[in-house]
Design a protein around this motif. Structure first.
Motif, PDB file in Angstrom:
ATOM      1  N   ALA A 168       0.847  -1.197   0.000  1.00  9.14           N
ATOM      2  CA  ALA A 168       0.000   0.000   0.000  1.00  9.14           C
ATOM      3  C   ALA A 168       0.881   1.245   0.000  1.00  9.14           C
ATOM      4  O   ALA A 168       1.883   1.309   0.727  1.00  9.14           O
ATOM      5  CB  ALA A 168      -0.906  -0.010   1.224  1.00  9.14           C
ATOM      6  N   GLU A 169       0.514   2.220  -0.799  1.00 18.18           N
ATOM      7  CA  GLU A 169       1.218   3.493  -0.811  1.00 18.18           C
ATOM      8  C   GLU A 169       0.340   4.519  -0.092  1.00 18.18           C
ATOM      9  O   GLU A 169      -0.765   4.820  -0.546  1.00 18.18           O
ATOM     10  CB  GLU A 169       1.515   3.938  -2.245  1.00 18.18           C
ATOM     11  N   VAL A 170       0.829   5.010   1.021  1.00 18.33           N
ATOM     12  CA  VAL A 170       0.036   5.881   1.887  1.00 18.33           C
ATOM     13  C   VAL A 170       0.631   7.289   1.883  1.00 18.33           C
ATOM     14  O   VAL A 170       1.843   7.466   2.028  1.00 18.33           O
ATOM     15  CB  VAL A 170      -0.004   5.330   3.331  1.00 18.33           C
ATOM     16  N   GLU A 171      -0.234   8.265   1.740  1.00 20.46           N
ATOM     17  CA  GLU A 171       0.224   9.657   1.716  1.00 20.46           C
ATOM     18  C   GLU A 171       0.609  10.111   3.122  1.00 20.46           C
ATOM     19  O   GLU A 171      -0.107   9.855   4.096  1.00 20.46           O
ATOM     20  CB  GLU A 171      -0.876  10.559   1.169  1.00 20.46           C
ATOM     21  N   LEU A 172       1.728  10.793   3.204  1.00 18.32           N
ATOM     22  CA  LEU A 172       2.201  11.332   4.482  1.00 18.32           C
ATOM     23  C   LEU A 172       1.560  12.705   4.736  1.00 18.32           C
ATOM     24  O   LEU A 172       1.174  13.396   3.793  1.00 18.32           O
ATOM     25  CB  LEU A 172       3.722  11.464   4.472  1.00 18.32           C
ATOM     26  N   PRO A 173       1.444  13.087   5.998  1.00 14.92           N
ATOM     27  CA  PRO A 173       0.853  14.399   6.293  1.00 14.92           C
ATOM     28  C   PRO A 173       1.718  15.579   5.847  1.00 14.92           C
ATOM     29  O   PRO A 173       1.256  16.713   5.795  1.00 14.92           O
ATOM     30  CB  PRO A 173       0.681  14.379   7.818  1.00 14.92           C
ATOM     31  N   ASP A 174       2.974  15.317   5.523  1.00 18.92           N
ATOM     32  CA  ASP A 174       3.879  16.343   5.000  1.00 18.92           C
ATOM     33  C   ASP A 174       4.891  15.659   4.089  1.00 18.92           C
ATOM     34  O   ASP A 174       4.681  14.511   3.699  1.00 18.92           O
ATOM     35  CB  ASP A 174       4.562  17.107   6.142  1.00 18.92           C
ATOM     36  N   ALA A 175       5.957  16.344   3.755  1.00 18.14           N
ATOM     37  CA  ALA A 175       6.986  15.763   2.883  1.00 18.14           C
ATOM     38  C   ALA A 175       8.325  15.781   3.618  1.00 18.14           C
ATOM     39  O   ALA A 175       9.169  16.664   3.410  1.00 18.14           O
ATOM     40  CB  ALA A 175       7.072  16.530   1.576  1.00 18.14           C
ATOM     41  N   PRO A 176       8.541  14.786   4.495  1.00 16.39           N
ATOM     42  CA  PRO A 176       9.756  14.791   5.317  1.00 16.39           C
ATOM     43  C   PRO A 176      11.008  14.402   4.534  1.00 16.39           C
ATOM     44  O   PRO A 176      10.932  13.785   3.470  1.00 16.39           O
ATOM     45  CB  PRO A 176       9.447  13.738   6.379  1.00 16.39           C
ATOM     46  N   THR A 177      12.138  14.768   5.092  1.00 12.72           N
ATOM     47  CA  THR A 177      13.426  14.325   4.551  1.00 12.72           C
ATOM     48  C   THR A 177      13.741  12.960   5.161  1.00 12.72           C
ATOM     49  O   THR A 177      13.743  12.799   6.386  1.00 12.72           O
ATOM     50  CB  THR A 177      14.529  15.328   4.881  1.00 12.72           C
ATOM     51  N   VAL A 178      14.027  12.002   4.305  1.00  9.99           N
ATOM     52  CA  VAL A 178      14.232  10.622   4.744  1.00  9.99           C
ATOM     53  C   VAL A 178      15.697  10.242   4.558  1.00  9.99           C
ATOM     54  O   VAL A 178      16.268  10.426   3.481  1.00  9.99           O
ATOM     55  CB  VAL A 178      13.332   9.665   3.950  1.00  9.99           C
ATOM     56  N   ASP A 179      16.252   9.694   5.643  1.00  5.89           N
ATOM     57  CA  ASP A 179      17.641   9.213   5.567  1.00  5.89           C
ATOM     58  C   ASP A 179      17.821   8.135   6.634  1.00  5.89           C
ATOM     59  O   ASP A 179      17.681   8.399   7.831  1.00  5.89           O
ATOM     60  CB  ASP A 179      18.628  10.366   5.792  1.00  5.89           C
ATOM     61  N   LYS A 180      18.086   6.908   6.182  1.00  5.80           N
ATOM     62  CA  LYS A 180      18.247   5.749   7.060  1.00  5.80           C
ATOM     63  C   LYS A 180      17.066   5.619   8.040  1.00  5.80           C
ATOM     64  O   LYS A 180      17.221   5.686   9.264  1.00  5.80           O
ATOM     65  CB  LYS A 180      19.569   5.835   7.838  1.00  5.80           C
ATOM     66  N   PRO A 181      15.867   5.410   7.505  1.00  9.55           N
ATOM     67  CA  PRO A 181      14.680   5.292   8.362  1.00  9.55           C
ATOM     68  C   PRO A 181      14.671   3.989   9.158  1.00  9.55           C
ATOM     69  O   PRO A 181      15.325   3.008   8.779  1.00  9.55           O
ATOM     70  CB  PRO A 181      13.538   5.334   7.358  1.00  9.55           C
ATOM     71  N   ILE A 182      13.907   3.991  10.253  1.00 12.09           N
ATOM     72  CA  ILE A 182      13.723   2.789  11.084  1.00 12.09           C
ATOM     73  C   ILE A 182      12.227   2.598  11.355  1.00 12.09           C
ATOM     74  O   ILE A 182      11.438   3.545  11.260  1.00 12.09           O
ATOM     75  CB  ILE A 182      14.505   2.877  12.418  1.00 12.09           C
ATOM     76  N   VAL A 183      11.848   1.378  11.696  1.00 14.29           N
ATOM     77  CA  VAL A 183      10.453   1.067  11.983  1.00 14.29           C
ATOM     78  C   VAL A 183      10.376   0.079  13.133  1.00 14.29           C
ATOM     79  O   VAL A 183      11.234  -0.801  13.276  1.00 14.29           O
ATOM     80  CB  VAL A 183       9.734   0.503  10.727  1.00 14.29           C
TER      81      VAL A 183
END
Length: 223
Positions: free
Chosen positions: A193-208
């Motif tokens: 699923a492709e989900v829209e984010l509430p803004d457009a953050p800068t992504v670098d080495k994300p974690i979950v």
């Protein structure tokens, strides 16, 4: 005298002839329809018609029953093709769920993912950690940090599961901006699923984080 005797004899002969004719008629009886070509008695025709109607009724009934069984079978198949997946033991596919993503500022800024089963579906999150990525590049794939988690989590009705995402774990201004996040219940799920984010953050080495039913367990921290 002779005249009277002759008359009497004549009468006796005529009477005998009549008796003989009557006897012959009685012995022969009514004419045989098969010999004269006459139609069969009406009672036989009536019996044949009744038998024919009975046969037709039976065949019609069998046809009706067969149709009823076919319709019942079609109904079962229709229920099967309508998408009702209620029950236990089914693993949640991404397309079984609805996702929302919101921004959480406290206690540590992160994005909170909420997963909920679609109407009529009961399933289990068998894979504890969601597959999360930004874009199609390998550097946009979020690394699991192993926080929180219950395995498996049952989703049905109003029940939900949470996961937390920290999109930038590096210092400085590096990274890329994204407006959407790609979420799946497993890495090999064919329908992410492709989900829209509430803004457009800068992504670098994300974690979950892992999935959890408790929001305070999915605040992503580098450990």
């Amino acid at each position: 005298m002779r005249s009277r005797l002759a008359t009497r004899s004549t009468r006796l002969v005529l009477a005998a002839a009549v008796v003989t004719a009557l006897a012959a008629t009685t012995a022969c009886g009514p004419e045989d329809p098969s010999e004269t070509g006459a139609a069969a008695p009406s009672t036989s025709t009536s019996s044949s018609a009744s038998a024919s109607a009975s046969t037709e009724g039976t065949e019609s009934g069998e046809s009706s029953d067969g149709k009823g069984e076919a319709e019942a079978t079609a109904g079962d198949k229709g229920d099967s093709a309508s998408g009702d997946k209620s029950g236990y033991g089914q693993s949640c596919g991404t397309n079984d769920l609805d996702f929302t993503v919101i921004w959480e500022a406290q206690p540590i800024s992160h994005y909170l993912v909420t997963a909920k089963a679609k109407s009529g579906i009961t399933c289990y999150l068998d894979v504890n950690t969601p597959s999360v990525s930004f874009g199609s590049g390998a550097d946009g794939v979020a690394s699991p940090v192993g926080q929180g988690g219950e395995d498996p989590i049952k989703l049905s009705g109003s029940s939900v599961a949470y996961a937390g995402i920290n999109v930038k774990t590096t210092e400085g201004e590096g990274g890329k901006q994204f407006e959407n996040v790609i979420i799946a219940t497993s890495e090999d799920d064919p329908n992410p699923a492709e989900v829209e984010l509430p803004d457009a953050p800068t992504v670098d080495k994300p974690i979950v984080t892992n999935w959890s039913t408790k929001r305070d367990e999915v605040i992503p921290r580098i450990v």
